[in-house]
Design an enzyme around this catalytic site. Structure first.
Site, PDB file in Angstrom:
ATOM      1  N   PHE A 172       1.896   0.864   1.102  1.00  0.00           N
ATOM      2  CA  PHE A 172       1.766   1.928   0.100  1.00  0.00           C
ATOM      3  C   PHE A 172       2.192   3.297   0.597  1.00  0.00           C
ATOM      4  CE2 PHE A 172      -1.554   5.207   0.006  1.00  0.00           C
ATOM      5  CZ  PHE A 172      -2.212   4.983   1.198  1.00  0.00           C
ATOM      6  N   LYS A 173       2.255   3.475   1.930  1.00  0.00           N
ATOM      7  CA  LYS A 173       2.619   4.796   2.450  1.00  0.00           C
ATOM      8  C   LYS A 173       4.022   5.226   2.025  1.00  0.00           C
ATOM      9  CE  LYS A 173      -0.865   4.958   5.943  1.00  0.00           C
ATOM     10  NZ  LYS A 173      -1.538   3.684   5.587  1.00  0.00           N
ATOM     11  N   ASP A 174       4.854   4.273   1.624  1.00  0.00           N
ATOM     12  CA  ASP A 174       6.192   4.619   1.120  1.00  0.00           C
ATOM     13  C   ASP A 174       6.124   5.534  -0.096  1.00  0.00           C
ATOM     14  OD1 ASP A 174       7.628   3.127   2.980  1.00  0.00           O
ATOM     15  OD2 ASP A 174       7.532   1.304   1.761  1.00  0.00           O
ATOM     16  N   LEU A 220       5.748   8.828   1.584  1.00  0.00           N
ATOM     17  CA  LEU A 220       6.696   9.185   2.648  1.00  0.00           C
ATOM     18  C   LEU A 220       8.160   9.086   2.222  1.00  0.00           C
ATOM     19  CD1 LEU A 220       4.751   7.913   5.732  1.00  0.00           C
ATOM     20  CD2 LEU A 220       5.617  10.227   5.376  1.00  0.00           C
TER      21      LEU A 220
END
Ligand SMILES: *Cc1c(COP(=O)(O)O)cnc(C)c1O
Length: 495
Positions: A112-114, A117
């Protein structure tokens, strides 16, 4: 009135522009940036199903990034949420018989950090330009696996930036290591250190705080910055998918406009769930936010008792991105709970760093309990949940999502509240093949790419593109260093 930002620890409430907050990450006094007020969104719940992810992102983010022009922000959003996601919906929702899963793993690193980021580098690049910094940026990151890869994928080939990622040599999974070591982009650097994650993290903080390092870097034309999840450029983009999920619930006829929903959020640094809380403050009808932890259950205890105690054993679990004892973003929630009293917030944070513990008044924790429910899943309960959902629904969960799914059902059992529940699904099962195979009782000693192939046979789901590439990707990075040499290496790498 345009939103400006202030620090959670500054009683004078000194004002910063959004681009300054993005550029600095952390406030100079060590506090976190919060908006001086919340906007009235120009958005009807009824209209949510008609908006694309990109349109929705613009509507929600524009007031928060008030010194970016509409064209600049639209351009950032278009670059961040395009073909780099394998689903045109960006964050689709999957329905099983009893739950809905908001899939946040269709980006380039399948976690999920995409969502944050992929956007942050573009916001940062513009922020540097707006504030007329002649200096280029060096992003330094210590990672336990997910953040480092997601940050590199976001910053690869972004003009005027260099990114250096340190990971513990024996502390990440084979898939994670291969993902990082095969990263392309001339401005990316990956280094394995002979130490654990804490060693890497401590050294990175030291480098950030070292005036000699700052000076040496400045002479090369650079300044340090961080891609840490406390940056407002990461936090606020995460509000968007809460609204988008609600739109998809409407579209599927699971709810009617205005009806309340619950979200269960696998939680580590408290960034994802805090974005959900902000979405609620902006008017999204959320009844309860479920804070789902693994055995590192410091937050479960906090929401039950008001005591935050980081002096406890650290557990290595099957959901490593949630193996965390200091949840940085909780400071923002505390600040609001304390009626925006910066002095009190600073006192509690000081107690946490000097004594390792603080306590919130009973009446305040009772207030928080009306909005949050907190619980945790053990390693065994996580595995059992993966098996249960796969056998019943044919739907494979990664271990982080399984923690959220388990806590969602516990909540329903304990409270009888059957408000429609959305589990935030934070990673693809292909990111953690060993743990998922173990849970399903199907692992034959395989690790790394061999485990990926085995998992592929068991769950019969197509490989994400990034996994296909991983099988043949050449390893481009081969640096190892002792933690004590990290400083020297940083100066060598920045040319
Ligand atoms: C980072 C991460 C989390 C935790 O999110 P926070 O915002 O740190 O609470 C959960 N699941 C996965 C897969 C992650 O990478």
């Amino acid at each position: 009135m345009a939103i400006s930002y202030r620090s959670t620890r500054d009683q004078h409430a000194t004002s910063f522009l959004a681009s300054q907050a993005v550029l600095q990450g952390l406030s100079p006094d060590g506090g976190l940036f919060v908006p001086d007020h919340l906007p009235q969104l120009n958005l009807e719940l009824m209209d949510l199903p008609k908006l694309t992810y990109q349109e929705l992102a613009f509507k929600i983010l524009q007031p928060f990034f008030s010194d970016y022009t509409a064209t600049e922000l639209q351009d950032c959003i278009a670059k961040a949420y395009g073909d780099n996601f394998t689903s045109p919906q960006i964050t689709p929702v999957k329905f099983t018989a009893d739950l809905a899963y908001l899939e946040l793993f269709h980006g380039p690193t399948i976690a999920f950090k995409d969502l944050a980021l992929q956007l942050l580098p573009h916001l940062l690049q513009l922020a540097a330009k707006k504030n007329q910094t002649a200096l280029k940026t060096v992003i330094l990151t210590a990672t336990s696996g997910d953040t480092g890869k997601a940050a590199m994928a976001g910053f690869a080939d972004v003009k005027d930036t260099q990114i250096i990622v340190f990971y513990p040599k024996d502390g990440v999974s084979e898939v994670q290591e291969k993902q990082m070591r095969s990263q392309t982009g001339a401005n990316t650097h990956v280094v394995a250190i002979t130490g654990n994650f804490d060693d890497a993290q401590t050294k990175v903080k030291e480098i950030f705080d070292d005036p000699d390092m700052a000076l040496a870097l400045q002479q090369k034309g650079y300044r340090f910055s961080s891609a840490n999840s406390i940056n407002i450029g990461r936090l606020f983009p995460q509000m968007v998918y809460y609204f988008y999920a609600y739109g998809q619930m409407l579209k599927a006829g699971k709810i009617t406009a205005g009806q309340a929903v619950n979200f269960s959020v696998p939680t580590g640094n408290f960034g994802d769930i805090l974005a959900g809380w902000y979405a609620k403050k902006l008017g999204l009808p959320i009844k309860k936010l479920l804070c789902a932890s693994n055995e590192n259950n410091v937050l479960t205890e906090f929401f039950a008792s008001g005591i935050y105690d980081r002096k406890r054993p650290f557990h290595v679990t099957t959901s490593p991105s949630m193996d965390i004892l200091v949840s940085s973003n909780l400071e923002r929630l505390l600040f609001y709970t304390l009626d925006q009293d910066a002095t009190k917030t600073a006192q509690l944070m000081d107690q946490l760093s000097t004594r390792g513990v603080y306590m919130l008044d009973a009446e305040l924790i009772t207030k928080l309990q009306t909005e949050f429910f907190a619980d945790f899943a053990t390693i065994d309960q996580t595995a059992t949940e993966i098996k249960r959902v796969f056998e019943k629904e044919g739907y494979p969960l990664d271990p982080h999502t399984a923690v959220g799914s388990f806590v969602a059902r516990q909540y329903q059992l304990k409270t009888g509240d059957l408000t429609p529940m959305i589990v935030v699904s934070t990673a693809s099962p292909y990111k953690f093949p060993e743990a998922v195979l173990d849970a399903l009782g199907k692992r034959q000693e395989a690790t790394g790419t061999a485990a990926l192939k085995q998992l592929h046979q068991v769950i019969a789901q197509p490989y994400p593109q990034t996994i296909v590439e991983l099988f043949t990707a050449p390893l481009l990075h081969d640096l190892t260093c002792d933690p004590k040499d990290m400083k020297k290496l940083v100066l060598q790498l920045v040319k």
